[in-house]
Write a protein that holds these residues in place. Structure first.
Motif, mmCIF file in Angstrom:
data_model
loop_
_atom_site.group_PDB
_atom_site.id
_atom_site.type_symbol
_atom_site.label_atom_id
_atom_site.label_comp_id
_atom_site.label_asym_id
_atom_site.label_seq_id
_atom_site.Cartn_x
_atom_site.Cartn_y
_atom_site.Cartn_z
ATOM 1 N N LEU A 362 0.803 -1.227 0.000
ATOM 2 C CA LEU A 362 0.000 0.000 0.000
ATOM 3 C C LEU A 362 0.836 1.277 0.000
ATOM 4 C CD1 LEU A 362 -3.142 -0.588 2.229
ATOM 5 C CD2 LEU A 362 -2.925 -0.582 -0.240
ATOM 6 N N PRO A 363 1.901 1.383 0.802
ATOM 7 C CA PRO A 363 2.671 2.633 0.756
ATOM 8 C C PRO A 363 3.211 2.927 -0.642
ATOM 9 C CG PRO A 363 3.240 1.368 2.713
ATOM 10 C CD PRO A 363 2.397 0.471 1.872
ATOM 11 N N GLY A 366 0.255 3.980 -2.914
ATOM 12 C CA GLY A 366 -0.174 5.344 -2.646
ATOM 13 C C GLY A 366 0.786 6.373 -3.198
ATOM 14 N N TYR A 397 -6.663 5.635 -0.528
ATOM 15 C CA TYR A 397 -6.572 5.830 0.920
ATOM 16 C C TYR A 397 -5.123 6.101 1.319
ATOM 17 C CZ TYR A 397 -10.989 3.143 0.698
ATOM 18 O OH TYR A 397 -12.232 2.675 0.377
ATOM 19 N N ALA A 398 -4.210 5.279 0.793
ATOM 20 C CA ALA A 398 -2.795 5.445 1.130
ATOM 21 C C ALA A 398 -2.277 6.789 0.642
ATOM 22 C CB ALA A 398 -1.978 4.300 0.524
ATOM 23 N N ALA A 401 -3.571 9.610 2.865
ATOM 24 C CA ALA A 401 -2.991 9.566 4.203
ATOM 25 C C ALA A 401 -1.521 9.978 4.199
ATOM 26 C CB ALA A 401 -3.136 8.158 4.784
ATOM 27 N N ARG A 402 -0.802 9.619 3.148
ATOM 28 C CA ARG A 402 0.641 9.844 3.115
ATOM 29 C C ARG A 402 1.021 11.181 2.476
ATOM 30 N NH1 ARG A 402 3.997 5.525 3.600
ATOM 31 N NH2 ARG A 402 5.382 6.237 1.922
ATOM 32 N N PHE A 467 -1.237 -1.731 7.264
ATOM 33 C CA PHE A 467 -1.544 -0.308 7.104
ATOM 34 C C PHE A 467 -3.011 -0.006 6.795
ATOM 35 C CE2 PHE A 467 2.850 -0.853 5.462
ATOM 36 C CZ PHE A 467 3.522 -0.080 6.392
ATOM 37 N N ARG A 470 -5.389 1.974 9.281
ATOM 38 C CA ARG A 470 -4.919 3.333 9.569
ATOM 39 C C ARG A 470 -5.105 4.248 8.367
ATOM 40 N NH1 ARG A 470 0.469 5.149 9.224
ATOM 41 N NH2 ARG A 470 1.245 3.014 9.308
ATOM 42 N N TYR A 471 -4.767 3.761 7.176
ATOM 43 C CA TYR A 471 -4.938 4.582 5.978
ATOM 44 C C TYR A 471 -6.408 4.901 5.732
ATOM 45 C CZ TYR A 471 -0.054 3.846 4.562
ATOM 46 O OH TYR A 471 1.304 3.834 4.488
ATOM 47 N N ASP A 474 -7.473 7.565 8.145
ATOM 48 C CA ASP A 474 -6.904 8.845 7.735
ATOM 49 C C ASP A 474 -7.629 9.409 6.515
ATOM 50 O OD1 ASP A 474 -5.100 8.634 9.769
ATOM 51 O OD2 ASP A 474 -3.414 8.012 8.521
ATOM 52 N N MET A 475 -8.044 8.503 5.611
ATOM 53 C CA MET A 475 -8.765 8.958 4.431
ATOM 54 C C MET A 475 -10.095 9.590 4.804
ATOM 55 S SD MET A 475 -11.497 8.293 2.228
ATOM 56 C CE MET A 475 -11.983 6.706 2.890
#
Length: 575
Positions: A362-363, A366, A397-398, A401-402, A467, A470-471, A474-475
């Protein structure tokens, strides 16, 4: 014997009723305190043995400790389950009839539970995978697999030598009655107060007691088969019940293989079933969805002048770069580009890729979407509307969030993955949990059956476990204000995905369409909604209220057969 059984009455078995109803209430009360979202599965604790085995195995899979710890839990739960089943059986046994010996019944019930656990482990692994990465296809495979196995073992642990018999029709009917009661109970428990929910659990326990009594009466009537010859003895010694259950597994696997190869094709998202384009209304420029009267669409030139550039992020198994063609045709004059899971070339254009390029953590996914959003913004000089489907929504989402503050005007989520990471599998002291190992093995098996390779979605699953939750949270926050600027969003949820949604209700900006997961990017009845929204206008769909109600009902009913939801919180957007 027939006269004695006819004189026997269910209501005289007060001990059976007390244990069946009391056990359901006890688990329901405990879950209300510790895991309120899981209380819908409580009535299954006193169900017939094969259903109860599925109940127990799901709880075992929620534990993510070491293999040694898991083995100890298996032994403890097996002994407890066999003891409870024997108690229920003896309490249900017709009075005046010789009941099976406790030791023999205990061994029979323990054997049934072990066999059911082995055969149900693929279904529970699929259910666990759905809790990690919630979309409907794995659940739609797990559900018939589970139901077929528990039906094939419906007489298990009760009827003498049950493994040598196919289940009698009456035993299957009693099991289906208990199954239906548990499903209906789950559909209503979510919407009730604690006291009302415990009352429903008690009533469902009463149905369980009646099913136990009916099965016990059936078992008391069954006479041992005479074995008059060696061929007959060999024939009647075959394990018919396990064979029938294994055939269910083989049938489901075979159908899945035929689906992957395209031999069987499902009518995914047929245009005739979804909301027609005429039901899409243009009304103003606010955020979310509207419910006002329909208005004529804005002229194409006005749309092109005011619309954002559009980045289309395909889902799992999508190829680059023709998935955006349908939307591009509906937005003439607007820059529409497809996201490439591989990346951009030296000219800043998406690199063509095949269907196996999307197993990304995911990171990384994103960050890759964020880079292509910036490139499209620089090339078009406009803010970017992101249209993402299935796995692509996880990447969104990632990204949000990032990398807050991206030049994004709106987000459209098609077949969104809602509340990923409901369960996770952090490694235990020995480096891996049983649930993780089972999911990896199933992922490897499914990957070998599918066109996407032996590794399947291992990188994606692992990163979603780590993740995803959490993502997503955050989204939800970012959707309300991204870098101080509000981001419009629209979610189009296929009705089939209701089986995986959290029991929290749907937020306002959600449209439900009668479709399966995936394929909405190419659905001619969904594309008008998307084009209308990314052009800055609201979307209204006739009959969406009824579809949302149907989705919420399906969600509540399906919760009875998903993994227990041990998280007591709902996404803030759904509150």
């Amino acid at each position: 014997m027939q006269a004695e059984l006819a004189a026997e009455g269910f209501l005289r078995h007060r001990g059976l009723i007390l244990v069946a109803a009391g056990g359901a209430v006890a688990e329901g009360g405990l879950l209300t305190l510790l895991a309120p979202n899981a209380r819908s599965i409580a009535p299954q604790v006193t169900a017939l043995p094969s259903i109860a085995a599925y109940h127990d195995l799901r709880w075992l899979f929620t534990d993510t400790q070491s293999r040694l710890w898991f083995a100890g839990l298996v032994v403890a739960v097996l002994v407890a389950r066999a003891a409870l089943d024997v108690t229920m059986l003896r309490l249900a046994w017709p009075r005046g009839m010789p009941a099976p010996r406790v030791s023999r019944a205990f061994v029979s019930c323990a054997t049934l539970t072990l066999l059911a656990w082995v055969l149900l482990s693929p279904a529970v692994t699929l259910a666990f995978g759905v809790a990690v990465l919630p979309f409907s296809w794995p659940f739609l495979a797990a559900f018939p697999l589970m139901l077929g196995i528990v039906a094939a073992l419906s007489h298990g642990g009760v009827i003498t030598a049950w493994w040598r018999r196919v289940p009698p029709a009456r035993a299957v009917l009693w099991l289906l009655g208990s199954f239906a009661a548990a499903t209906v109970a789950a559909a209503v428990i979510t919407h009730l107060s604690t006291g009302e929910a415990l009352l429903v659990a008690a009533l469902t326990g009463l149905v369980n007691a009646r099913a136990w009594y009916g099965l016990a009466v059936l078992a008391a009537r069954v006479q041992p088969r005479p074995h008059e010859s060696l061929p007959a003895k060999m024939l009647f010694s075959l394990p018919y019940a396990p064979i029938a259950a294994v055939m269910v597994v083989a049938l489901v696997v075979g159908v899945a293989r035929l689906l992957f190869t395209g031999t069987i094709q499902l009518p995914i998202s047929p245009a005739s079933n979804a909301a027609p384009a005429a039901a899409v209304a243009a009304a103003g420029t606010g955020s979310g969805t509207g419910s006002g009267p329909q208005a004529a669409p804005a002229p194409v030139a006005a749309v092109a002048a005011n619309a954002s550039a559009v980045l289309v992020v395909g889902g799992w198994g999508s190829s680059c770069c023709d998935a955006a063609d349908g939307l591009r045709a509906m937005l003439p004059g607007v820059t529409v580009r497809q996201f490439s899971y591989v990346g951009l070339n030296a000219q800043g254009l998406p690199v063509p890729s095949g269907a196996s390029a999307d197993d990304l953590p995911l990171p990384a996914l994103g960050d890759r979407i964020a880079a292509q959003v910036r490139a499209l913004h620089a090339a078009s000089g406009r803010s970017v509307a992101v249209v993402a489907e299935s796995e692509g929504t996880l990447g969104v989402y990632a990204m949000l969030a990032r990398d807050p503050g991206l030049p994004i005007s709106s987000v459209v989520l098609l077949s969104p993955i809602v509340s990923p990471g409901q369960l996770t599998y952090p490694p235990g002291p020995d480096g891996a949990s049983v649930s993780e190992a089972a999911l990896d093995e199933l992922n490897h098996l499914v990957g070998g059956m599918s066109p996407y390779g032996q590794s399947g979605a291992q990188n994606l699953l692992s990163s979603v476990s780590e993740f995803g939750a959490r993502y997503f949270d955050d989204m939800v926050t970012a959707a309300e204000g991204n870098g101080g600027k509000s981001v419009r969003w629209l979610a189009v949820v296929p009705l089939a995905d209701a089986v995986t949604l959290p029991e929290c209700g749907l937020p306002p900006g959600v449209i439900v369409v009668p479709a399966f997961h995936g394929g909405l990017l190419g659905d001619p009845s969904v594309l008008p909604m998307v084009s209308t929204f990314v052009s800055g206008r609201n979307v209204t769909v006739a009959g969406n209220g009824q579809m949302r109600e149907a989705a919420e009902l399906i969600t509540s009913a399906a919760a009875a057969w998903r993994m227990p939801d041990t998280d007591s919180a709902c996404p803030s957007a759904a509150k």
